[in-house]
Scaffold this motif. Structure first.
Motif, PDB file in Angstrom:
ATOM      1  N   GLU A   1       1.486  -1.541   0.123  1.00 16.38           N
ATOM      2  CA  GLU A   1      -0.115  -0.429   0.088  1.00 16.38           C
ATOM      3  C   GLU A   1       0.863   0.885   0.189  1.00 16.38           C
ATOM      4  N   THR A   2       1.952   1.515   0.642  1.00 18.70           N
ATOM      5  CA  THR A   2       2.355   2.300   0.613  1.00 18.70           C
ATOM      6  C   THR A   2       4.088   2.263  -0.049  1.00 18.70           C
ATOM      7  N   GLY A   3       4.233   0.946  -0.052  1.00 15.18           N
ATOM      8  CA  GLY A   3       5.887  -0.023  -0.505  1.00 15.18           C
ATOM      9  C   GLY A   3       6.497   0.789   0.235  1.00 15.18           C
ATOM     10  N   MET A   4       6.907   0.409   1.576  1.00 13.38           N
ATOM     11  CA  MET A   4       7.518   0.480   3.053  1.00 13.38           C
ATOM     12  C   MET A   4       7.951  -0.519   3.510  1.00 13.38           C
ATOM     13  N   VAL A   5       8.736  -1.047   3.726  1.00 17.77           N
ATOM     14  CA  VAL A   5       9.385  -1.626   4.611  1.00 17.77           C
ATOM     15  C   VAL A   5       9.116  -1.548   6.319  1.00 17.77           C
ATOM     16  N   GLU A   6       7.782  -2.279   7.063  1.00 16.52           N
ATOM     17  CA  GLU A   6       7.461  -1.757   8.570  1.00 16.52           C
ATOM     18  C   GLU A   6       8.579  -2.709   9.047  1.00 16.52           C
ATOM     19  N   PRO A   7       8.595  -2.077  10.624  1.00 13.06           N
ATOM     20  CA  PRO A   7       9.484  -2.641  11.363  1.00 13.06           C
ATOM     21  C   PRO A   7       8.761  -4.250  11.752  1.00 13.06           C
ATOM     22  N   GLN A   8       8.977  -5.409  12.540  1.00 13.63           N
ATOM     23  CA  GLN A   8       8.380  -6.559  12.434  1.00 13.63           C
ATOM     24  C   GLN A   8       9.295  -7.005  13.892  1.00 13.63           C
ATOM     25  N   TYR A   9       8.586  -7.359  14.356  1.00 12.84           N
ATOM     26  CA  TYR A   9       8.784  -7.467  16.094  1.00 12.84           C
ATOM     27  C   TYR A   9       7.922  -9.149  16.509  1.00 12.84           C
ATOM     28  N   GLY A  10       9.020  -9.776  16.941  1.00 15.92           N
ATOM     29  CA  GLY A  10       8.307 -10.997  17.785  1.00 15.92           C
ATOM     30  C   GLY A  10       7.971 -11.266  19.357  1.00 15.92           C
ATOM     31  N   ARG A  11       6.947 -12.196  19.948  1.00 13.57           N
ATOM     32  CA  ARG A  11       6.643 -11.963  21.765  1.00 13.57           C
ATOM     33  C   ARG A  11       7.478 -10.976  22.367  1.00 13.57           C
ATOM     34  N   ALA A  12       8.833 -11.559  21.960  1.00 12.72           N
ATOM     35  CA  ALA A  12       9.722 -11.250  23.336  1.00 12.72           C
ATOM     36  C   ALA A  12      10.447 -10.030  22.914  1.00 12.72           C
ATOM     37  N   GLY A  13       9.664  -9.039  22.271  1.00 15.96           N
ATOM     38  CA  GLY A  13      10.268  -8.069  21.256  1.00 15.96           C
ATOM     39  C   GLY A  13       9.367  -7.134  21.475  1.00 15.96           C
ATOM     40  N   SER A  14       7.548  -7.310  20.789  1.00 11.51           N
ATOM     41  CA  SER A  14       6.777  -6.507  21.926  1.00 11.51           C
ATOM     42  C   SER A  14       6.622  -6.140  23.289  1.00 11.51           C
ATOM     43  N   ALA A  15       7.324  -7.499  23.525  1.00 11.43           N
ATOM     44  CA  ALA A  15       6.731  -7.842  25.494  1.00 11.43           C
ATOM     45  C   ALA A  15       7.975  -6.790  26.077  1.00 11.43           C
ATOM     46  N   ALA A  16       9.379  -6.557  25.216  1.00 15.10           N
ATOM     47  CA  ALA A  16      10.591  -5.855  26.010  1.00 15.10           C
ATOM     48  C   ALA A  16      10.236  -4.329  25.176  1.00 15.10           C
ATOM     49  N   MET A  17       9.398  -4.031  24.439  1.00 11.30           N
ATOM     50  CA  MET A  17       8.770  -2.389  24.002  1.00 11.30           C
ATOM     51  C   MET A  17       7.454  -2.092  25.176  1.00 11.30           C
ATOM     52  N   GLY A  18       6.807  -2.881  25.896  1.00 16.21           N
ATOM     53  CA  GLY A  18       5.746  -2.924  26.488  1.00 16.21           C
ATOM     54  C   GLY A  18       6.232  -2.296  28.174  1.00 16.21           C
ATOM     55  N   ALA A  19       7.193  -3.466  27.867  1.00 11.29           N
ATOM     56  CA  ALA A  19       8.130  -2.728  29.281  1.00 11.29           C
ATOM     57  C   ALA A  19       8.307  -1.960  29.148  1.00 11.29           C
ATOM     58  N   ALA A  20       9.316  -1.539  28.669  1.00  9.75           N
ATOM     59  CA  ALA A  20       9.879  -0.168  28.127  1.00  9.75           C
ATOM     60  C   ALA A  20       9.032   0.492  28.402  1.00  9.75           C
ATOM     61  N   ASP A  21       7.591   1.295  27.755  1.00 12.84           N
ATOM     62  CA  ASP A  21       7.169   2.054  28.090  1.00 12.84           C
ATOM     63  C   ASP A  21       6.271   2.943  29.917  1.00 12.84           C
ATOM     64  N   THR A  22       6.186   0.997  30.099  1.00 14.64           N
ATOM     65  CA  THR A  22       5.294   1.777  31.544  1.00 14.64           C
ATOM     66  C   THR A  22       6.623   1.926  32.288  1.00 14.64           C
ATOM     67  N   ALA A  23       7.393   1.094  32.007  1.00 14.80           N
ATOM     68  CA  ALA A  23       8.240   1.514  33.329  1.00 14.80           C
ATOM     69  C   ALA A  23       9.179   2.862  32.718  1.00 14.80           C
ATOM     70  N   THR A  24       9.223   3.462  31.942  1.00 14.18           N
ATOM     71  CA  THR A  24       9.252   5.244  32.121  1.00 14.18           C
ATOM     72  C   THR A  24       8.281   6.056  32.368  1.00 14.18           C
ATOM     73  N   PHE A  25       7.192   5.285  33.018  1.00 13.74           N
ATOM     74  CA  PHE A  25       5.797   6.434  33.133  1.00 13.74           C
ATOM     75  C   PHE A  25       5.296   6.984  31.137  1.00 13.74           C
ATOM     76  N   GLY A  26       6.071   6.153  30.135  1.00 14.79           N
ATOM     77  CA  GLY A  26       5.495   6.334  29.086  1.00 14.79           C
ATOM     78  C   GLY A  26       6.382   7.676  28.008  1.00 14.79           C
ATOM     79  N   PHE A  27       6.973   7.931  28.852  1.00 21.82           N
ATOM     80  CA  PHE A  27       7.663   8.916  28.401  1.00 21.82           C
ATOM     81  C   PHE A  27       9.497   8.523  28.359  1.00 21.82           C
ATOM     82  N   GLY A  28      10.006   7.454  28.127  1.00 16.68           N
ATOM     83  CA  GLY A  28      10.634   6.902  27.684  1.00 16.68           C
ATOM     84  C   GLY A  28      11.164   7.654  26.299  1.00 16.68           C
TER      85      GLY A  28
END
Length: 579
Positions: free
Chosen positions: A55-82
């Motif tokens: 649709e865009t001709g772009m390559v979007e980043p891909q995340y596995g379950r562990a990668g998504s979990a790490a992103m979520g943990a980083a989000d709340t561990a920094t109160f969303g200001f990370g």
């Protein structure tokens, strides 16, 4: 920053603020053959390129379950200001405008959440839990719990913690002033509710878990007594270890042969533990005690035979003290006998030039012991006076003994003193005494008789054994108690319950009542026995006696930490669910 995989395989980055139509136009201009007719969108999909969006001709980043979990943990561990903080660092290192770096980071987070929403949420909860652990549960709720406040005050403090924490998390999840304000409001409400509920949940779950894991809690003193008896080889039931009367009655009533065997072995093992204090073993029956006494006597004879008793001031003082103490109370004939005994001892020392052979010492000592025993009941004062002379010689021999034999002599005297206690304890009445079994009560009575101070202060070798045994092994009343009657009624309840059900099942047939009665009678016979076997099995006894989660194991500090972890983890997740 969006990236596009070109048909020739090259990856090209475009500015964040460049419109997608302009990107499509550039691609179509460079690769006209890749653009389908009537469209300016390159539908060419390079082989093996994961995340390519036609649709865009772009390559979007891909995340596995562990990668998504790490992103979520980083989000709340920094109160969303990370992402806000990291964008400054990224911009400074790369020279790319901060807003562009921030937009790319948020796009990556959105991709991680969209691709694995469950894992991302789990990571958010984990980030909140990590904060609770890192702070040690600090907060209003924790302070209230640690100062011993009631559950209500702890819950209010925890609600305040959740309100503040959830508000911060909600604000951090926004991207502009309006969304931050909305997120903060929602996070404060959900965090406050979560914090308010957390202490009640922890209290209820911990109590239920404790009861399920360790159904019968006990005191530290009883646990110590049971542990000591176990180290002495005395088997105990779960009821005795925990002190639960209901469980002890159940073991007695429906424990069957298994319970009876433990109690029998228990009495034998306790007696054996007592006998070992005097160098013996087994039951305290007449033959065993006589054999033990003979061995102890032979030990004295052997040691005495190779040592010489030397008179010293201590012997003189002890003999004079005995003479002065009893001279006033003894009648003339007994006083004369006592004087003759003393003169005989002094005469032997003079003949031996202030020494006495070990053989003579044993001869005189045996004679004095027999005389004291003969007069024990008819004239206690005279018996005590004779024992005074004997003790003077014993104490002197202990001072005269050769250095190589001192340890053996002291140990022998100690074991002989313990043997005399066993003699007293074995003279009790009842079936157990006739079988040579010494009860804790009889042992305590014998050990404290004439030595109350030594027994009370723990100087007696039997103090710990007797007290532990009496604390844990004392039998319960045989009848008339509510707990015992309740266990006995277990067999009577089963027939009525099962019989009623069976009678109803057969009600449409002839003889339904008889069928129910027979079925109920069988159930009443079998049910208590099945329960008793399960209860007295090794696994059953181990489970019933365990103290893994005994009452009081959940300290205020532990409870406060769990409250905080639950509050922070729950608030971190719910604060991001703003409608």
């Amino acid at each position: 920053m969006p990236q596009v995989r070109m048909p020739d395989g090259a990856v090209v980055s475009f500015p964040d603020d460049m419109p997608k139509e302009q990107i499509r136009s550039l691609i179509a201009t460079k690769f006209p053959d890749a653009a389908p007719r009537g469209h300016n969108v390159p539908e060419y999909v390079p082989p093996g390129v994961e995340g390519y969006n036609p649709e865009t001709g772009m390559v979007e980043p891909q995340y596995g379950r562990a990668g998504s979990a790490a992103m979520g943990a980083a989000d709340t561990a920094t109160f969303g200001f990370g992402d806000e903080l990291a964008s400054f660092v990224g911009s400074g290192l790369t020279g790319v405008p901060r807003q562009q770096v921030l937009a790319e980071m948020r796009g990556n987070a959105e991709a991680a959440q969209a691709q694995n929403p469950g894992s991302y949420l789990t990571g958010q909860v984990a980030g909140g839990v990590a904060q609770g652990l890192a702070t040690g549960g600090a907060g209003f709720g924790a302070n209230a719990a640690k100062t011993g406040a009631g559950l209500g005050r702890v819950a209010l403090g925890s609600a305040a913690d959740g309100l503040i924490y959830g508000g911060l998390q909600g604000a951090g999840g926004g991207t502009d002033l309006e969304s931050r304000a909305k997120g903060a409001s929602w996070g404060a409400v959900t965090g406050g509710v979560t914090g308010l509920a957390a202490p009640y949940i922890v209290a209820g779950v911990s109590k239920a878990t404790q009861k399920a894991v360790s159904p019968f809690s006990t005191s530290a003193d009883r646990t110590a007594a049971a542990k000591f008896l176990g180290s002495e080889g005395v088997p105990l039931t779960a009821g005795q270890k925990t002190g639960s009367k209901a469980l002890r009655y159940a073991e007695s009533e429906i424990g069957g042969d298994a319970a009876a065997n433990i109690m029998e072995e228990q009495g034998r093992a306790f007696t054996d533990a007592a006998m070992r204090k005097a160098g013996g073993s087994g039951l305290a029956d007449p033959d065993t005690l006589a054999a033990l006494k003979g061995r102890l006597g032979k030990g004295f004879e052997d040691l005495s035979a190779r040592n010489t008793l030397r008179i010293d001031q201590g012997i003189v003082d002890d003999m004079n003290r005995a003479a002065q103490e009893y001279a006033r109370v003894l009648p003339a004939d007994k006083k004369a006998i006592f004087q003759n005994l003393g003169d005989d001892i002094i005469g032997r020392f003079k003949a031996g030039k202030n020494t006495m052979s070990g053989k003579d010492y044993q001869t005189i000592r045996s004679r004095l012991t027999r005389m004291a025993k003969n007069y024990r009941n008819s004239d206690g004062e005279f018996a005590d006076a004779i024992r005074g002379l004997r003790d003077a010689l014993d104490n002197g021999m202990e001072r005269s003994i050769a250095p190589a034999d001192k340890g053996a002599w002291s140990g022998l005297r100690q074991r002989y003193g313990n043997y005399k206690v066993l003699e007293k304890a074995a003279n009790g009445g009842g079936e157990d005494a006739a079988l040579g079994i010494i009860s804790p009560a009889r042992l305590r009575m014998a050990a404290s008789s004439g030595n109350q101070s030594g027994f009370a202060t723990g100087k007696s070798d039997f103090t710990k054994l007797a007290k532990a045994g009496q604390a844990v092994m004392t039998p319960l009343p045989n009848s008339g108690t509510a707990s015992r009657l309740a266990v006995r009624n277990l067999g009577a309840m089963a027939p009525s319950i099962v019989g009623a059900g069976a009678g109803g099942a057969y009600g449409a047939q002839d003889g339904g009542g008889l069928q129910g009665a027979l079925t109920g009678a069988l159930a009443g016979f079998v049910a208590p026995r099945v329960i008793g076997k399960m209860m007295m099995s090794k696994q059953g006894q181990r489970y019933l006696a365990n103290q893994l989660l005994k009452s009081g194991a959940m300290t205020p500090q532990k409870r406060a930490l769990i409250n905080a972890v639950l509050t922070y983890g729950g608030s971190a997740a719910t604060s991001r669910l703003a409608p």
